[in-house]
Design an enzyme around this catalytic site. Structure first.
Site, PDB file in Angstrom:
ATOM      1  N   TYR A   1       0.772 -51.619  14.282  1.00 20.48           N
ATOM      2  CA  TYR A   1      -0.560 -51.461  14.759  1.00 20.48           C
ATOM      3  C   TYR A   1      -1.508 -52.103  14.700  1.00 20.48           C
ATOM      4  O   TYR A   1      -1.477 -53.183  13.020  1.00 20.48           O
ATOM      5  CB  TYR A   1      -1.069 -49.934  15.460  1.00 20.48           C
ATOM      6  CG  TYR A   1       0.072 -49.093  16.094  1.00 20.48           C
ATOM      7  CD1 TYR A   1       0.692 -48.934  16.388  1.00 20.48           C
ATOM      8  CD2 TYR A   1      -0.601 -47.823  16.838  1.00 20.48           C
ATOM      9  CE1 TYR A   1       1.691 -47.590  16.825  1.00 20.48           C
ATOM     10  CE2 TYR A   1      -0.235 -46.991  17.646  1.00 20.48           C
ATOM     11  CZ  TYR A   1       1.330 -47.033  17.696  1.00 20.48           C
ATOM     12  OH  TYR A   1       1.701 -45.710  19.099  1.00 20.48           O
TER      13      TYR A   1
ATOM     14  N   ALA B   1       8.028 -33.427  11.669  1.00 18.94           N
ATOM     15  CA  ALA B   1       7.865 -34.423  12.792  1.00 18.94           C
ATOM     16  C   ALA B   1       9.079 -33.617  13.334  1.00 18.94           C
ATOM     17  O   ALA B   1       9.106 -32.852  14.227  1.00 18.94           O
ATOM     18  CB  ALA B   1       7.291 -35.770  12.890  1.00 18.94           C
ATOM     19  N   ARG B   2      10.437 -34.288  13.570  1.00 23.40           N
ATOM     20  CA  ARG B   2      11.387 -33.867  14.249  1.00 23.40           C
ATOM     21  C   ARG B   2      11.803 -32.662  14.566  1.00 23.40           C
ATOM     22  O   ARG B   2      12.053 -31.987  15.400  1.00 23.40           O
ATOM     23  CB  ARG B   2      12.098 -35.392  13.940  1.00 23.40           C
ATOM     24  CG  ARG B   2      11.782 -36.591  14.667  1.00 23.40           C
ATOM     25  CD  ARG B   2      13.176 -37.452  14.103  1.00 23.40           C
ATOM     26  NE  ARG B   2      13.244 -37.981  13.057  1.00 23.40           N
ATOM     27  CZ  ARG B   2      14.359 -38.709  12.356  1.00 23.40           C
ATOM     28  NH1 ARG B   2      14.992 -38.990  13.137  1.00 23.40           N
ATOM     29  NH2 ARG B   2      14.018 -39.091  11.144  1.00 23.40           N
TER      30      ARG B   2
END
Length: 393
Positions: A171, A346-347
């Site tokens: 980013y 997360a997952r």
């Protein structure tokens, strides 16, 4: 084995208290039509908060309209604040803290979707939008730095307990750190001191904006996973500088490039077919031809970032958040024993929002996540585990 911390016990992160050391990592939810909070987004974070995490991280809150990866993402502005207040209230009602991940997508921003010109340190072509990305001017860099401060201040005002600054995945800030993407010849390019300038100044700006009202974290790449990109030695030095500056309460360690090599973070199967079905016909054709290069599969194994993270832990005194392949209490305990202060998931929580409560009830509870990564392709229709959960509405 002597465990340094108990992952399930209360902990302090900067100025805030957490009920445990488990953080729901930021994963773009795809539940913000009109770039505003929806009831689905509130329920998404309420469920994982009720499920037992110490803190839930809302992703991704862009600091400027061109800093989004697509037009449905929230960017921090007055119109978004009432919904964000409802969101933090819902998280707090379930006993968890709320973290706002803020940042600028830079070259990862898809200007074909946002309608805004993407920005990077130097001119390049975005491989997804196939659009030319403009080199950021000094005025752009300054505007984006100040926008981080304004976004952090707004987040604190609506009840966020922590601010996570996105310095990873190539980013905007991460791209300045990359020798591959940053070919500037001014004070923001060349030496690592110059390439780290945006990160250090941004962290200082966010800290000045929120003071001691919030914990301030940064999500920082250890390795871009790209030839010629940022790698571990320069990452460690950058984190040491961030520590010396005194702007951060913790660093969450990550890897990968959303621009060039996204699967370096998402270990496991590469969902090329599913991703193609979610994209435009042009991109779908490109994935059919080159998907095996862009979405290169890396094998999943437990604690898959631990070896690199150990190198950071040996050099840095700041609290560190370990991410990557942490799905059960055994992995959490190992992370604590290795000297990490928090773990991020997360997952596994996408599959089972109540996983932490189940682990507290039975320490041998396994995760049901298969690391198929088919959830990655759902970000445009409501991020979810496609094995167990219906589409968001």
């Amino acid at each position: 084995m002597t465990i340094r911390y108990d992952a399930l016990a209360p902990a302090q992160l900067g100025p805030i208290d957490l009920r445990n050391r488990i953080i729901k990592a930021a994963t773009f939810e795809g539940m913000t039509p009109g770039a505003l909070v929806s009831d689905a987004l509130i329920e998404y974070h309420r469920a994982v908060s009720a499920g037992g995490v110490g803190m839930s991280t809302v992703a991704y809150l862009a600091v400027a309209p061109e800093g989004r990866t697509e037009d449905g993402q929230i960017w921090m502005r007055p119109e978004a604040l009432p919904g964000l207040q409802r969101l933090t209230d819902a998280i707090h009602a379930e006993g968890a803290a709320a973290s706002a991940q803020i940042g600028h997508a830079g070259a990862v921003g898809n200007q074909a979707l946002t309608g805004y010109r993407a920005l990077s340190p130097s001119v390049l072509v975005n491989p997804l939008s196939l659009k030319m990305v403009k080199a950021a001017s000094r005025a752009d860099i300054e505007r984006i730095r100040l926008a981080h401060g304004a976004a952090a201040r707004m987040a604190a005002d609506v009840g966020f307990d922590a601010i996570e600054i996105h310095f990873g995945h190539n980013y905007f800030t991460s791209s300045f750190l990359s020798p591959l993407l940053n070919r500037r010849r001014d004070e923001y390019g060349g030496t690592l001191v110059n390439r780290a300038r945006v990160a250090r100044q941004t962290a200082e700006t966010v800290r000045a904006a929120v003071g001691s009202r919030c914990a301030v974290l940064a999500k920082v790449n250890m390795d871009d996973g790209v030839m010629g990109g940022l790698h571990i030695d320069e990452a460690i030095q950058t984190i040491k500088w961030l520590e010396e500056d005194g702007s951060l309460d913790a660093v969450e360690l990550t890897v990968g490039s959303s621009l060039i090599n996204p699967m370096y973070l998402f270990r496991g199967d590469a969902p090329i077919r599913e991703w193609g079905e979610a994209m435009s016909p042009l991109v779908r054709t490109g994935l059919k031809l080159f998907g095996g290069v862009f979405l290169k599969a890396y094998p999943f194994h437990e604690l898959f970032l631990l070896d690199q993270a150990r190198m950071v832990r040996a050099e840095v005194g700041l609290p560190l958040v370990l991410l990557g392949g942490i799905t059960n209490l055994g992995a959490m305990n190992l992370a604590m024993d290795e000297g990490f202060d928090f773990v991020a998931m997360a997952r596994a929580l996408l599959r089972e929002p109540d996983l932490i409560n189940r682990i507290q009830h039975d320490s041998q509870t396994p995760s049901l996540c298969t690391h198929c990564n088919k959830c990655m392709a759902t970000i445009y229709s409501g991020t979810r585990c496609v094995i167990t959960t219906p589409a968001a509405t």
